[in-house]
Design a protein around this motif. Structure first.
Motif, PDB file in Angstrom:
ATOM      1  N   GLU A 122      14.605  43.231 -11.430  1.00  0.00           N
ATOM      2  CA  GLU A 122      14.816  44.293 -10.540  1.00  0.00           C
ATOM      3  C   GLU A 122      14.860  45.526 -11.201  1.00  0.00           C
ATOM      4  O   GLU A 122      15.583  45.736 -12.168  1.00  0.00           O
ATOM      5  N   GLN A 142      15.767  53.179  -4.077  1.00  0.00           N
ATOM      6  CA  GLN A 142      14.965  51.994  -3.773  1.00  0.00           C
ATOM      7  C   GLN A 142      15.183  50.709  -4.732  1.00  0.00           C
ATOM      8  O   GLN A 142      14.826  50.939  -6.046  1.00  0.00           O
ATOM      9  N   THR A 144      13.661  47.262  -6.040  1.00  0.00           N
ATOM     10  CA  THR A 144      12.533  46.543  -6.073  1.00  0.00           C
ATOM     11  C   THR A 144      12.435  45.363  -7.096  1.00  0.00           C
ATOM     12  O   THR A 144      13.210  45.576  -8.228  1.00  0.00           O
ATOM     13  N   THR A 148      11.751  41.360  -3.536  1.00  0.00           N
ATOM     14  CA  THR A 148      12.828  42.361  -2.857  1.00  0.00           C
ATOM     15  C   THR A 148      12.310  43.621  -2.822  1.00  0.00           C
ATOM     16  O   THR A 148      11.816  44.116  -3.693  1.00  0.00           O
ATOM     17  N   ASN A 149      12.571  44.378  -2.075  1.00  0.00           N
ATOM     18  CA  ASN A 149      12.053  45.771  -1.455  1.00  0.00           C
ATOM     19  C   ASN A 149      13.096  46.388  -0.513  1.00  0.00           C
ATOM     20  O   ASN A 149      12.919  46.095   0.791  1.00  0.00           O
ATOM     21  N   GLU A 150      14.303  46.695  -1.070  1.00  0.00           N
ATOM     22  CA  GLU A 150      15.349  47.374  -0.075  1.00  0.00           C
ATOM     23  C   GLU A 150      15.529  48.836  -0.451  1.00  0.00           C
ATOM     24  O   GLU A 150      15.717  49.352  -1.553  1.00  0.00           O
TER      25      GLU A 150
END
Length: 208
Positions: A122, A142, A144, A148-150
């Motif tokens: 990540e 961000q 990533t 996962t992409n939050e």
């Protein structure tokens, strides 16, 4: 992070998104700070600490030992506790306020240690410039990685010469402070500061 439950706090916040969400959309006239803004240094330190927490070996307690000092440097825990309680804060005694702050910190550390629980490459990256709004600053990041992409965005305020986080926004609009104030209101109404401390301790013991 745990793929199914690693962002439990995001999901909980989303369920209360209609309760006073605060938009982080860019508005005309907002001053954009320089890349060397001290608020960025706070967030870069937090990002490094979160990655270190994900990489830590030894379970929840080991991750808590890594992220604890990072939380203390990056977050204004007393301010966040006060803002999360809202108007009832002034009815708490100094001892009760101190107890709530300590329990709020324990909950915060436990939740970060639980949510950032494994590393699979990540990355946490700054997004755009720093926005200055009145006395506060907004920094966007961000997260990533595989699956996962939050968006993790932060409101910071200066206190004692240091820029520290006073609110976290999930998916650009869901205010953690607003969500927690809603969560805490019923607890405080039923049992005051003592009930809130017990509630925070339960969240710390079961952070996911």
């Amino acid at each position: 992070m745990t793929r199914q439950s690693g962002f439990a706090s995001f999901k909980a916040a989303g369920a209360l998104a209609l309760l006073a969400p605060l938009s982080l959309a860019v508005v005309p006239g907002v001053a954009m700070a320089q890349a060397g803004d001290p608020a960025v240094q706070t967030i870069e330190g937090l990002n490094a600490g979160l990655i270190a927490t994900m990489k830590a070996q030894g379970g929840q307690s080991a991750r808590a030992r890594v992220i604890g000092p990072v939380v203390d440097r990056a977050f204004d825990i007393p301010a966040m506790a006060r803002l999360s309680v809202g108007p009832p804060w002034t009815t708490f005694s100094p001892l009760e306020q101190a107890s709530v702050i300590a329990a709020f910190r324990a909950m915060t550390v436990a939740q970060y240690a639980a949510n950032f629980d494994s590393y699979s490459g990540e990355k946490l990256s700054l997004v755009g410039g720093v926005e200055t709004r009145g006395t506060d600053k907004l920094v966007r990041t961000q997260l990533t990685g595989p699956g996962t992409n939050e968006s993790l965005n932060y409101r910071l305020r200066e206190n004692g010469g240091q820029w520290r986080i006073i609110d976290v926004f999930y998916r650009n609009a869901i205010s953690q402070i607003a969500t927690r104030r809603s969560d805490f209101a019923g607890v405080i109404a039923k049992g005051g500061a003592g009930a809130l401390v017990a509630h925070l301790n339960r969240l710390a013991a079961n952070p996911k």
